[in-house]
Motif scaffolding. Structure first.
Motif, mmCIF file in Angstrom:
data_model
loop_
_atom_site.group_PDB
_atom_site.id
_atom_site.type_symbol
_atom_site.label_atom_id
_atom_site.label_comp_id
_atom_site.label_asym_id
_atom_site.label_seq_id
_atom_site.Cartn_x
_atom_site.Cartn_y
_atom_site.Cartn_z
ATOM 1 N N PRO A 151 -24.132 30.686 -23.913
ATOM 2 C CA PRO A 151 -24.284 29.894 -22.682
ATOM 3 C C PRO A 151 -22.986 29.309 -22.126
ATOM 4 C CG PRO A 151 -26.043 29.368 -24.211
ATOM 5 C CD PRO A 151 -25.078 30.264 -24.953
ATOM 6 N N ALA A 152 -22.095 28.837 -22.971
ATOM 7 C CA ALA A 152 -20.842 28.250 -22.482
ATOM 8 C C ALA A 152 -19.989 29.299 -21.770
ATOM 9 C CB ALA A 152 -20.065 27.629 -23.643
ATOM 10 N N ARG A 153 -19.890 30.481 -22.337
ATOM 11 C CA ARG A 153 -19.085 31.550 -21.700
ATOM 12 C C ARG A 153 -19.742 32.019 -20.417
ATOM 13 N NH1 ARG A 153 -18.902 34.853 -26.920
ATOM 14 N NH2 ARG A 153 -18.247 33.163 -28.264
ATOM 15 N N ARG A 154 -21.055 32.110 -20.446
ATOM 16 C CA ARG A 154 -21.797 32.516 -19.246
ATOM 17 C C ARG A 154 -21.574 31.495 -18.133
ATOM 18 N NH1 ARG A 154 -26.223 33.518 -21.711
ATOM 19 N NH2 ARG A 154 -27.238 31.524 -21.360
ATOM 20 N N ALA A 155 -21.562 30.209 -18.463
ATOM 21 C CA ALA A 155 -21.327 29.168 -17.459
ATOM 22 C C ALA A 155 -19.926 29.291 -16.862
ATOM 23 C CB ALA A 155 -21.516 27.787 -18.086
ATOM 24 N N GLN A 179 -15.433 20.200 -15.532
ATOM 25 C CA GLN A 179 -16.353 19.348 -14.782
ATOM 26 C C GLN A 179 -17.535 20.153 -14.246
ATOM 27 O OE1 GLN A 179 -13.721 17.688 -11.855
ATOM 28 N NE2 GLN A 179 -13.050 16.021 -13.195
ATOM 29 N N GLU A 180 -17.259 21.336 -13.713
ATOM 30 C CA GLU A 180 -18.323 22.145 -13.116
ATOM 31 C C GLU A 180 -19.268 22.758 -14.151
ATOM 32 O OE1 GLU A 180 -17.084 24.865 -10.052
ATOM 33 O OE2 GLU A 180 -15.588 23.437 -9.341
ATOM 34 N N THR A 181 -18.748 23.053 -15.332
ATOM 35 C CA THR A 181 -19.598 23.650 -16.366
ATOM 36 C C THR A 181 -20.216 22.609 -17.289
ATOM 37 O OG1 THR A 181 -17.710 23.936 -17.868
ATOM 38 C CG2 THR A 181 -18.274 25.811 -16.422
ATOM 39 N N GLY A 215 -12.503 20.727 -25.715
ATOM 40 C CA GLY A 215 -12.346 21.582 -26.900
ATOM 41 C C GLY A 215 -13.175 22.846 -26.805
ATOM 42 N N ASN A 216 -14.420 22.713 -26.393
ATOM 43 C CA ASN A 216 -15.300 23.871 -26.254
ATOM 44 C C ASN A 216 -14.810 24.782 -25.133
ATOM 45 O OD1 ASN A 216 -17.443 25.621 -26.645
ATOM 46 N ND2 ASN A 216 -18.961 24.265 -25.749
ATOM 47 N N LEU A 217 -14.397 24.179 -24.027
ATOM 48 C CA LEU A 217 -13.880 24.967 -22.905
ATOM 49 C C LEU A 217 -12.649 25.755 -23.336
ATOM 50 C CD1 LEU A 217 -14.069 25.703 -19.909
ATOM 51 C CD2 LEU A 217 -12.697 23.675 -19.417
#
Length: 121
Positions: free
Chosen positions: A13-17, A35-37, A42-44
């Motif tokens: 989900p994080a990569r898809r976002a 901000q948008e995701t 750290g995760n970004l």
């Protein structure tokens, strides 16, 4: 089509976002992208590194005043993979064609398709 064929990189989900956000814009700075995701820094950072390594996104470092800024953009490979991912999900959900009506796309359920392909439900 087997669900195993769905792009595993975009299955997170994080990569898809990240990819979905970049698909709508030319580029985004790291802070804006976070901000948008809604992703923590750290995760970004971890997820953008994986997408960079796969060639789905590009990153460019620059300066804005006295600050270093990293901007990301979607590559043509990333755009192609994202479109394919969305299409695979649509097929898995039983939707034969995707797209907003203003772009000429139609959404049809496979179970309700008629033999006459010109008929849109």
């Amino acid at each position: 089509m087997h669900t195993r064929q769905i792009d595993e990189l975009l299955g997170v989900p994080a990569r898809r976002a990240i990819v979905a956000t970049l698909a709508r814009v030319d580029s985004r700075a790291f802070t804006q992208l976070g901000q948008e995701t809604g992703l923590a820094d750290g995760n970004l950072h971890v997820q953008t590194r994986k997408l960079l390594a796969a060639g789905y996104i590009d990153g460019a470092k620059g300066r804005k005043g006295n600050r270093r800024v990293t901007c990301f953009s979607l590559t043509s490979l990333g755009r192609e993979k994202f479109r394919g991912f969305v299409q695979q999900l649509a097929e898995a959900a039983g939707v034969s064609r995707l797209g907003p009506p203003e772009l000429g796309g139609r959404i049809r359920s496979r179970s309700r398709q008629s033999k006459d392909d010109s008929q849109v439900l």
